[in-house]
Design an enzyme around this catalytic site. Sequence first.
Site, short mmCIF file in Angstrom:
data_model
loop_
_atom_site.label_atom_id
_atom_site.label_comp_id
_atom_site.label_asym_id
_atom_site.label_seq_id
_atom_site.Cartn_x
_atom_site.Cartn_y
_atom_site.Cartn_z
N ARG A 196 0.92 -1.36 -0.05
CA ARG A 196 0.06 0.01 -0.18
C ARG A 196 0.93 1.24 -0.04
O ARG A 196 0.32 2.40 -0.41
CB ARG A 196 -0.83 -0.20 1.28
N LEU A 204 23.02 7.79 27.38
CA LEU A 204 24.04 7.95 26.46
C LEU A 204 25.06 9.07 26.91
O LEU A 204 24.67 10.13 27.38
CB LEU A 204 23.69 8.19 25.07
N ARG A 254 -0.57 6.94 27.96
CA ARG A 254 -0.19 7.54 26.44
C ARG A 254 0.85 6.88 25.85
O ARG A 254 1.20 7.00 24.82
CB ARG A 254 0.07 8.88 26.67
N CYS A 296 5.11 16.56 31.85
CA CYS A 296 3.92 16.14 31.85
C CYS A 296 3.43 15.48 33.22
O CYS A 296 2.06 15.72 33.44
CB CYS A 296 3.72 14.91 30.95
#
Lengths: 254, 92
Positions: free
Chosen positions: A11, A107, A70, A184
Amino acid sequence: MDQHDANRYSRQIRLPSVGEHGQQSLLDARCLIIGMGGLGSPAAMYLAAAGVGQLVISDFDRVEDSNLQRQIAHRSVDIGEPKAISAKRTLEALNPRCRITAIDWQLDDEELADQVAKADVVLDCSDNFATRFALNRQAFQSGTPLVSGAAIRTEGQIATFLPQDGGPCYQCIYPGDLEGEESCALEGVLAPVVGVMGSMQALQALLVLLGRTAGLAGRLLLFDALAMEWQSVRVPRDEACPVCAGRKAVHDGD
Amino acid sequence: MPTVAMTPHLYHFFPVLENRKITLAAGSVVELLAAINEIAPGFTDYVLDDRGALRRHVNLSINNTMVVDRKKLTDHVPDDATLYIFQALSGG
């Protein structure tokens, strides 16, 4: 591309803007995604589903129950697991042919520079300004395209930075040493807002990999979920920017 | 007269600005911000630092192009323009 891939991605291949050549570019690509939270989850899942060959996913947090509203790459059974490992399982189940490298530690500068330089495109799905500025610097040092997304409350922002095109960088929009870090956890976030923005990051990363960058350069998109409105702000390069000033466009054949 | 719009989060701090069309006399950015401050006292303290420059996490666009002068805010906002005020987001 074998028959399995030709079927699986049919597709997309059908699209004139992708075609077999474009799909092969995706299969050959390596993306670095920093952050496997609200933005990184949908971004990584769409890139894996779309056939990006290799994803390097980085997050040193562990899954908490308050993430699951979420952060759709993680499940209830993953609570307590490193997010990078949890997300790797989800992505491998989604597309077993996508090679996933999970980095579940923080990192350092050298490792980050190495990973950014190896990537064809980097997605900034992080949740803090320090990482955003560090990624921006490394992307412009190595000439790697950067798709930067952010979301909180009912708002989102996304911009793609193309160092090789001589365009602006993240620091042209927001000078360094930002005040007022928001999270958040403190401010809240409506679940699909990060889905919208993370999906947009995946879309812009695919456009970069397909070489379709004309609509991306020098634009900051602002999303207001309550008004259901997008704004597109033109971003000029800051000629005094410590990261990108003086950088010239690099074109094939130069 | 130029129109002023802003990221919805700013309405949390300055509810008097919510659900109203803000139109002001054309002028420089600093003049428009001062006029908003007349409607919503404390607004300029939120968007400007103690030297009167734009705070680092705040940005402005005029007709969807970012302002150039962040320090003295001299960019002109013409009659038919929209001044949009937004701020950096860090959530992910």
